[in-house]
Structure formats: C-alpha cells, structure tokens
Design a protein around this motif. Sequence first.
Motif, mmCIF file in Angstrom:
data_model
loop_
_atom_site.group_PDB
_atom_site.id
_atom_site.type_symbol
_atom_site.label_atom_id
_atom_site.label_comp_id
_atom_site.label_asym_id
_atom_site.label_seq_id
_atom_site.Cartn_x
_atom_site.Cartn_y
_atom_site.Cartn_z
ATOM 1 N N ILE A 91 0.866 -1.200 0.000
ATOM 2 C CA ILE A 91 0.000 0.000 0.000
ATOM 3 C C ILE A 91 0.893 1.236 0.000
ATOM 4 N N LEU A 92 0.686 2.109 -0.996
ATOM 5 C CA LEU A 92 1.385 3.400 -0.993
ATOM 6 C C LEU A 92 0.532 4.368 -0.199
ATOM 7 N N ARG A 93 1.126 4.972 0.786
ATOM 8 C CA ARG A 93 0.356 5.876 1.631
ATOM 9 C C ARG A 93 0.803 7.310 1.336
ATOM 10 N N ALA A 94 -0.100 8.121 0.817
ATOM 11 C CA ALA A 94 0.249 9.515 0.523
ATOM 12 C C ALA A 94 0.428 10.283 1.834
ATOM 13 N N GLU A 101 5.236 13.363 7.128
ATOM 14 C CA GLU A 101 6.423 12.615 6.690
ATOM 15 C C GLU A 101 7.320 12.294 7.887
ATOM 16 N N ASN A 102 7.506 13.291 8.772
ATOM 17 C CA ASN A 102 8.343 13.059 9.956
ATOM 18 C C ASN A 102 7.745 11.983 10.853
ATOM 19 N N ASP A 103 6.419 12.039 11.034
ATOM 20 C CA ASP A 103 5.754 11.037 11.880
ATOM 21 C C ASP A 103 5.935 9.641 11.287
ATOM 22 N N TRP A 104 5.804 9.573 9.967
ATOM 23 C CA TRP A 104 5.971 8.276 9.293
ATOM 24 C C TRP A 104 7.398 7.743 9.531
ATOM 25 N N LEU A 105 8.377 8.617 9.298
ATOM 26 C CA LEU A 105 9.768 8.180 9.436
ATOM 27 C C LEU A 105 10.066 7.773 10.872
ATOM 28 N N ALA A 106 9.536 8.528 11.828
ATOM 29 C CA ALA A 106 9.778 8.204 13.238
ATOM 30 C C ALA A 106 9.191 6.828 13.559
ATOM 31 N N GLY A 137 4.798 6.938 1.943
ATOM 32 C CA GLY A 137 5.367 5.801 2.654
ATOM 33 C C GLY A 137 4.829 4.546 1.991
ATOM 34 N N GLU A 138 5.462 3.428 2.285
ATOM 35 C CA GLU A 138 4.959 2.175 1.698
ATOM 36 C C GLU A 138 4.738 1.141 2.801
ATOM 37 N N VAL A 139 3.586 0.483 2.733
ATOM 38 C CA VAL A 139 3.234 -0.531 3.732
ATOM 39 C C VAL A 139 3.457 -1.909 3.118
ATOM 40 N N ARG A 140 4.086 -2.797 3.894
ATOM 41 C CA ARG A 140 4.323 -4.169 3.442
ATOM 42 C C ARG A 140 3.484 -5.148 4.264
ATOM 43 N N LYS A 232 -3.306 4.676 -1.101
ATOM 44 C CA LYS A 232 -4.201 5.353 -0.157
ATOM 45 C C LYS A 232 -3.869 6.831 -0.241
ATOM 46 N N HIS A 233 -4.657 7.540 -0.995
ATOM 47 C CA HIS A 233 -4.488 8.995 -1.146
ATOM 48 C C HIS A 233 -5.665 9.578 -0.382
#
Length: 352
Positions: A91-94, A101-106, A137-140, A232-233
Amino acid sequence: MSKPHDYLLIGQGQAGTLLAHFLEQAGKTAHVVDQYNPRSATQVAAGIINPITGRRYVKSWRVDELIPFAKKTYRDLESRLGIPIYHERPILRALFNSREENDWLARTAEPGYGQYMLDAAGLEEYAEKTVPAYSYGEVRHSAQVDIGRLADAYRAYLREKGAITEEVFDYGKLEVAAQGVRYKGLEAQTAVFCEGQHARQNPFFNYLPFGGAKGEVLIVRIPGARFEKILKHRVFIVPLQDGLYWVGSTYGWKFDNDGPTPEARAFLGERLEDILKTPFEVVEHRAAIRPTVKDRRPFLGRHPEFPSLALFNGLGTKGASLGPFWAKHMADFLVKNSTLEEAVDIGRFGGE
Ligand SMILES: Cc1cc2nc3c(=O)[nH]c(=O)nc-3n(C[C@H](O)[C@H](O)[C@H](O)COP(=O)(O)OP(=O)(O)OC[C@H]3O[C@@H](n4cnc5c(N)ncnc54)[C@H](O)[C@@H]3O)c2cc1C
C-alpha cells in the motif's frame, strides 16, 4: 426430517464462510441458511488487509498474529476451491506535509514496525498517472483479499454438497431446546448466527450493541493505467481483476437505507478526479453496511439463556484480516468448548 447436523449456520458472508470452513476442518457437519445479498458487506468490500492504520500510523490490533494466520487460511482455501483469493499488494500511503512525513519516518524506526513500513516508496506507474502528494510511505505485508469471490465459490461448494438452503431465515420457525434446534425439517446441536449487520433484527441477539457503518464505493475502469499496488491517497484505489479498480470508501454512521446515494457518488468521483491525471469510467456504484461494534472487537459466544444458540459477528471494518483468526477461535469454542478471549466474548456486554 433429515439427518441431524452438528451446526446450523445462518448467514454465509465472510463470517459464515470462514466458520463453515473451520467446522468442516474439525470434522463437524454444518448446514447453512443464507439469502445472497449483493448489498452485503462481503460483496462490496475491497478486502484490504492493512497492518498500519490511522493518522498516527499505528499497527492494527494483533496484526502480528492475524496476518500470518489469514494468509495461511486463504492459501488453504485457494487450493481447496481452485481460485485465487489472496493478493499480496503493498500500500502506498500519501503523506501530505512535512509533519506527516516526519511522523511516518519516526514510526518506521520503532521496534516491531520495520517489517511493515518502508520510508522509500516505489511509486511505479502512479508517478506519472497521479497528482503527486508531498511524499509517500509504503506498507508491506498488506494484501487485497477477494472475500466476495471466496463467499461465492464456497456457496457453489455448499450447493454441490447439498449443504445450503438459500432463503431468508424465518426466526418464527426456529424451535429452540437445551439440547439443540430444529428449523423446517433440519436438526442441529447449535444454530450459529453469522448475519452481519442484519443481526440487529435477530430477536435472540438484538440486545447486543450492534453499530453499523454504511460504506459506498465505485468500481472504475482506468484505461490508461496498470497499477499493481494499492494507493491510499484521499481515497483508496485498489486494483481488481480485468482492468477494474475499487475506489472507496465513505463512512456513514447515520443512514436510513443501504442503497447507493448521489452524494457519495459525487464525493468519490471528485476525489478520484483530484488524484488521477488520466481519464476513468465509472462501471458500478455500490453500497453496504459494515457490521461494526462500539468497542471495535468481534462478537463471539453463546446466548446467555439459550446455549443452543450462538453468534459470530462484529467483523466491522476489518473482516479480511480478523475473519480467519476469530472464525478458528469460534470453531474451537464450539467444538472443543475452549474458553473465549474476553475481548471478543459477547459476555463483555452482560446478559439480556
Ligand atoms: C464499503 C465497504 C468496504 C469494506 N472494505 C473492507 C476492507 O477493505 N477490508 C476489510 O477487511 N473489510 C472491509 N469491509 C468490512 C467487511 O466487508 C466485513 O467485515 C465483512 O464482510 C463482514 O462479513 P459478515 O459475514 O459478518 O457480514 P455480511 O457480509 O453482511 O454477510 C452476512 C450474510 O448473511 C446473510 N444473512 C443475514 N441475515 C440473514 C437471514 N436472516 N437469513 C438469511 N441470510 C441472512 C446476508 O444476506 C449475507 O449473505 C468493508 C465493508 C464495506 C461495506
């Protein structure tokens, strides 16, 4: 009167299908009563399994156990029924701004998250064919499960065995005794209701706090695209078979019918126009009600007063991932008399 069955299952959506499967695996006999409904949640859902959800990017409840179990169950059913059901799809998460972006990376750096979240997303064809978000981000370990197709194939299998009666269940014809039930010439030890949102009309179990969330979706053709991943946009875009995509969905907590509405059609169409740079054509507009529960946990258990009646419901917004694990838990409870986990036991809401 036909030969007595171990179980009578009422409803054959995602819940009834999986329960029938696990009961059969346990060597038990079951007869199903189901009225096919194209507006049931199982027929309308995309069947997304998404381990990372919400605005805070947290792991869904018990995904580490649920996903491997779900995958194994669907693979078993694929070989039994001879159809593909489980499609592993990232899943590509926009992400819409630097904070997201920071929250995702953290989150990707937190223990237990690395296997599910990639910071560098592979956009592939989405790069040219969609309007870019701030980042992705990408979900696996995510997937799309054809739960409607599974129910259809399982229904065909039940028909072949003569193990299904296709009609609306008439509660007035159910005779309930301590040792078992009778229904129009059928006998069983236990009747298990797997009725999805329809359970609100069940006179034995309507004391439970059933919710209900209406969802509407579009099935579209995007002639210029061959997307493989789920996006997921503002809405989900999910690849199906035959060049079709599932686009959804809406969440309606107040509704007076289960049919499609022009408002949702316009909403979803506009979201898709905002995202896609290439034309699309709406093939179908569908709606159904998700069988949600206030505390977002499934409903499993026997009736407090009539032990020959039981219920398997409350798969809510996540039937594809929750279904297999809790159907097996329910089958073990029925067959081996094992203890239900408190979180899913209908006893958590008290008796009638
Ligand atoms: C728009 C939408 C999108 C969704 N997307 C996802 C997703 O991406 N991922 C995910 O995991 N989940 C998703 N879901 C949720 C998922 O669909 C449900 O959790 C699941 O399908 C519920 O299955 P069920 O068998 O409990 O109920 P249902 O699907 O409602 O099935 C019940 C069956 O029982 C029959 N029935 C009921 N009462 C009777 C009766 N009295 N007599 C005879 N037959 C009866 C019905 O006709 C039906 O066939 C979505 C749902 C919707 C509506």
